[in-house]
Write a protein that holds these residues in place. Structure first.
Motif, short mmCIF file in Angstrom:
data_model
loop_
_atom_site.label_atom_id
_atom_site.label_comp_id
_atom_site.label_asym_id
_atom_site.label_seq_id
_atom_site.Cartn_x
_atom_site.Cartn_y
_atom_site.Cartn_z
N VAL A 93 -91.71 -9.65 51.09
CA VAL A 93 -91.94 -8.34 51.71
C VAL A 93 -93.42 -8.02 51.62
O VAL A 93 -94.02 -8.04 50.53
N TRP A 94 -94.02 -7.70 52.76
CA TRP A 94 -95.46 -7.45 52.82
C TRP A 94 -95.74 -5.97 53.10
O TRP A 94 -95.27 -5.43 54.09
N ILE A 111 -93.14 -9.25 46.42
CA ILE A 111 -93.96 -8.25 47.09
C ILE A 111 -95.37 -8.77 47.30
O ILE A 111 -96.06 -9.18 46.35
N LEU A 112 -95.81 -8.75 48.56
CA LEU A 112 -97.17 -9.11 48.93
C LEU A 112 -97.91 -7.83 49.31
O LEU A 112 -97.32 -6.90 49.89
N CYS A 148 -98.19 -13.15 58.68
CA CYS A 148 -96.74 -13.27 58.48
C CYS A 148 -96.28 -14.72 58.62
O CYS A 148 -95.43 -15.20 57.87
N LEU A 149 -96.86 -15.40 59.59
CA LEU A 149 -96.49 -16.79 59.82
C LEU A 149 -96.94 -17.68 58.66
O LEU A 149 -96.17 -18.49 58.13
N GLU A 150 -98.18 -17.48 58.24
CA GLU A 150 -98.74 -18.31 57.17
C GLU A 150 -98.05 -18.08 55.84
O GLU A 150 -97.80 -19.03 55.08
N HIS A 151 -97.70 -16.82 55.55
CA HIS A 151 -97.15 -16.48 54.23
C HIS A 151 -95.63 -16.28 54.24
O HIS A 151 -95.08 -15.80 53.27
N LYS A 152 -95.01 -16.67 55.36
CA LYS A 152 -93.54 -16.66 55.47
C LYS A 152 -92.96 -15.29 55.10
O LYS A 152 -92.04 -15.17 54.29
N VAL A 153 -93.50 -14.26 55.74
CA VAL A 153 -93.07 -12.88 55.47
C VAL A 153 -91.72 -12.61 56.15
O VAL A 153 -91.57 -12.84 57.35
N ASP A 154 -90.77 -12.13 55.38
CA ASP A 154 -89.45 -11.78 55.93
C ASP A 154 -89.43 -10.34 56.45
O ASP A 154 -88.87 -10.07 57.52
N ILE A 155 -90.03 -9.41 55.69
CA ILE A 155 -90.06 -8.00 56.07
C ILE A 155 -91.48 -7.49 55.93
O ILE A 155 -92.14 -7.68 54.90
#
Length: 339
Positions: A3-4, A30-31, A68-75
């Protein structure tokens, strides 16, 4: 689940802290990103990354998609550029990221434009204060002439603003020096204000409004695409150091639920009311966490965690504690060492 939270208001620190306290199973990673490497939130999030400054809105959204793509963000829970990001959900969904926006781009644009929001709001249980919009000195005089006939005290504020910046009550008796000496915060001399407007010529859109003299209420909410899931009503005190009272007024909760339905509000948002003659009147919707979110959560529901779990799994699977109505709450500052 990753989650970012990008750069946001200071309340993001409280939100992440509350989520981490409640997430005993460690389900959420949490990012947080911020241009400031010394941000206190950097110590609280599981992962911290710097984010760029000076980007145009479209370029910043490009950067967000890449992040989001690089860090594989789900939400993704946006703060910075939240309105523009609300209009770009499809780009994030295409890479597997869900965006928890407080509303659609159109709804957020309306909410941030107080003149248009007031003009379009039909809320019988908490009606808008009477107002006029002005953009030059002549417009102010016409508005003042119309409203002063019906209201003893008037106030001004920008059509676009946050944190109450630019709000002031018009004082018809004292000049600026007298107000300064008296420590009259949020007051401005009517004569000095008029003189200043004449010198400015034209300026950003402003509102002249009837001043509501009653008690102020702040409602911290969780919505599910137009359905009010839970809300905590905080009644503010005029006495310094007295804290705030949790006051689950039925009329305020109903007005809040109606606003949620009308604007399709989602996730965490905040609504401000003020009384006049014992009746609540709508001041504004803040489509974000309020600065007092921590105080609201003392009353029972952990609003950031509820909003995140509900968005991830659906609210049928979320336990929502009852609100402890009537308790008094306060917030205390705490010193920390920065890395």
């Amino acid at each position: 689940m990753r989650v970012w939270f990008n750069r946001s208001f200071s309340s993001v620190h409280t939100a992440i802290d509350l989520i981490r306290q409640a997430d005993r199973d460690g389900r959420f990673t949490i990012l947080h990103t911020n241009p400031n490497p010394k941000s206190p939130v950097a110590r609280l999030a599981h992962e911290f990354h710097l984010e760029p400054t000076g980007l145009a809105s479209s370029d910043y959204i490009d950067w967000c998609v890449d992040f989001c793509l690089e860090h594989k963000v789900d939400i993704f829970v946006p703060g910075r550029e939240a309105t523009a990001i609300a209009g770009a959900h499809a780009r994030f969904e295409a890479i597997g990221t869900r965006v928890q926006s407080a509303g659609s781009e159109a709804a957020l644009l309306l909410i941030h434009d107080k003149a248009r929001f007031y003009a379009e709001t039909d809320l019988p249980g908490a009606p808008v204060a009477e107002f006029r919009q002005f953009e030059d000195a002549a417009g102010f005089e016409a508005a003042y002439d119309a409203l002063r006939r019906r209201h003893r005290t008037l106030c001004v504020k920008p059509a676009h603003s946050i944190y109450g910046l630019g709000f002031a009550v018009l004082d018809e008796k004292r000049n600026s020096a007298e107000l300064l000496m008296a420590g009259a915060e949020y007051y401005v001399s009517l004569d000095d204000f008029r003189a200043g407007l004449e010198k400015l010529g034209s300026f950003r859109s402003m509102l002249l409004m009837e001043y509501l003299e009653g008690r102020e209420y702040s409602v911290d909410c969780v919505g599910d695409s137009g359905r009010l899931v839970t809300a905590v009503v905080r009644r503010k005190s005029s006495q310094a150091g007295a804290g705030q009272r949790i006051d689950q007024r039925a009329d305020i909760l109903e007005a809040t639920a109606q606003l949620c339905r009308t604007h399709g509000l989602n996730g965490i948002f905040n609504v401000q009311f003020r009384e006049a003659g014992g009746q609540p009147r709508i001041l504004e919707i803040n489509p974000r966490m309020s600065g007092g979110i921590g105080m609201a959560c003392v009353a029972g529901p952990n609003l950031p965690y509820i909003a995140l779990c509900g968005f991830a799994d659906g609210f049928d699977h979320v336990d929502i504690p009852p609100v402890r109505n009537g308790i008094r709450v306060a917030e205390l500052a705490r010193a920390v060492e920065l890395a």
